[in-house]
Design an enzyme around this catalytic site. Structure first.
Site, mmCIF file in Angstrom:
data_model
loop_
_atom_site.group_PDB
_atom_site.id
_atom_site.type_symbol
_atom_site.label_atom_id
_atom_site.label_comp_id
_atom_site.label_asym_id
_atom_site.label_seq_id
_atom_site.Cartn_x
_atom_site.Cartn_y
_atom_site.Cartn_z
ATOM 1 N N CYS A 106 0.857 -1.188 0.000
ATOM 2 C CA CYS A 106 0.000 0.000 0.000
ATOM 3 C C CYS A 106 0.890 1.234 0.000
ATOM 4 C CB CYS A 106 -0.885 -0.009 1.247
ATOM 5 S SG CYS A 106 -1.993 1.410 1.361
ATOM 6 N N HIS A 148 -8.729 -3.389 -3.368
ATOM 7 C CA HIS A 148 -7.890 -2.634 -2.434
ATOM 8 C C HIS A 148 -8.356 -1.179 -2.322
ATOM 9 C CE1 HIS A 148 -3.737 -1.854 -0.683
ATOM 10 N NE2 HIS A 148 -4.114 -0.624 -1.003
ATOM 11 N N GLU A 149 -8.597 -0.535 -3.457
ATOM 12 C CA GLU A 149 -8.981 0.881 -3.432
ATOM 13 C C GLU A 149 -10.402 1.080 -2.908
ATOM 14 O OE1 GLU A 149 -6.554 2.807 -3.596
ATOM 15 O OE2 GLU A 149 -5.156 1.486 -4.619
ATOM 16 N N HIS A 152 -10.181 1.078 0.746
ATOM 17 C CA HIS A 152 -9.753 2.388 1.261
ATOM 18 C C HIS A 152 -10.942 3.325 1.422
ATOM 19 C CE1 HIS A 152 -5.466 2.555 1.757
ATOM 20 N NE2 HIS A 152 -5.213 2.127 0.526
#
Length: 188
Positions: A106, A148-149, A152
């Protein structure tokens, strides 16, 4: 503005680190697709490029908005580049679900990588930089980036998905390389 323009314009900004409150809460939805958003997206592409990343969420540069950019390859090796605002990520279930273990990192914890199990493919629905609806499906780095994003933007860093043993390993790796990433990285 077109992705080609977003890639050409923009200025790299400092990436915030894990522990910053903006990374650990759900982002506000994007409601205005005007000039301010376009400049933010251009800066996100510039920051991602400066950091050699695969994708970047607005929260990673301290902006509490549900938007991310991606610039990476899919399972076929094809480059995928674009924007997703207000994403919802759908993952396979049951017999369709195949987990793949892959070294993941990350940009908000630079230099540290650890194996993370994630589904091999993801579908992400949201809006592009113009506010038009989009649906993206992919595997490889692209599929992992979508997951992953989106995490976030939901206030989750990938370390939240790790066992305490793996999380300690990840933090050890970060400490070993932390000096390579000064506080203003990659904007400096």
């Amino acid at each position: 503005m077109p992705v080609a323009e977003l890639l050409r314009l923009g200025t790299a900004r400092t990436i915030v680190r894990w522990g910053d409150p903006v990374l650990h809460r759900r982002a506000r939805p994007v409601t205005d697709f005007g000039d301010d958003l376009q400049q933010l997206l251009a800066d996100m592409f510039a920051t991602n490029r400066a950091a050699s990343g695969a994708g970047l969420a607005a929260q990673q540069i301290g902006v509490d908005l549900a938007a991310f950019i991606y610039d990476c390859t899919d399972e076929t090796g094809r480059r995928r580049t674009g924007v997703v605002c207000n994403p919802e990520c759908e993952l396979p279930e049951g017999d369709e679900r195949r987990l793949v273990s892959y070294d993941e990192g990350c940009l908000s914890l630079p230099g540290a990588f650890v194996d993370v199990d994630r589904p091999d493919v993801a579908t992400c629905r949201g809006w592009d930089q113009y506010g038009d609806p989009i649906t993206l499906t992919g595997g490889g780095t692209f599929g992992r980036c979508l997951q992953h994003e989106t995490d976030h933007l939901n206030g989750m860093v990938f370390g939240d998905r790790l066992s305490s043993r793996k999380r300690k390993q990840l933090y050890r790796r970060f400490e070993e390389t932390a000096a390579e990433y000064p506080a203003g990285w990659p904007a400096e």
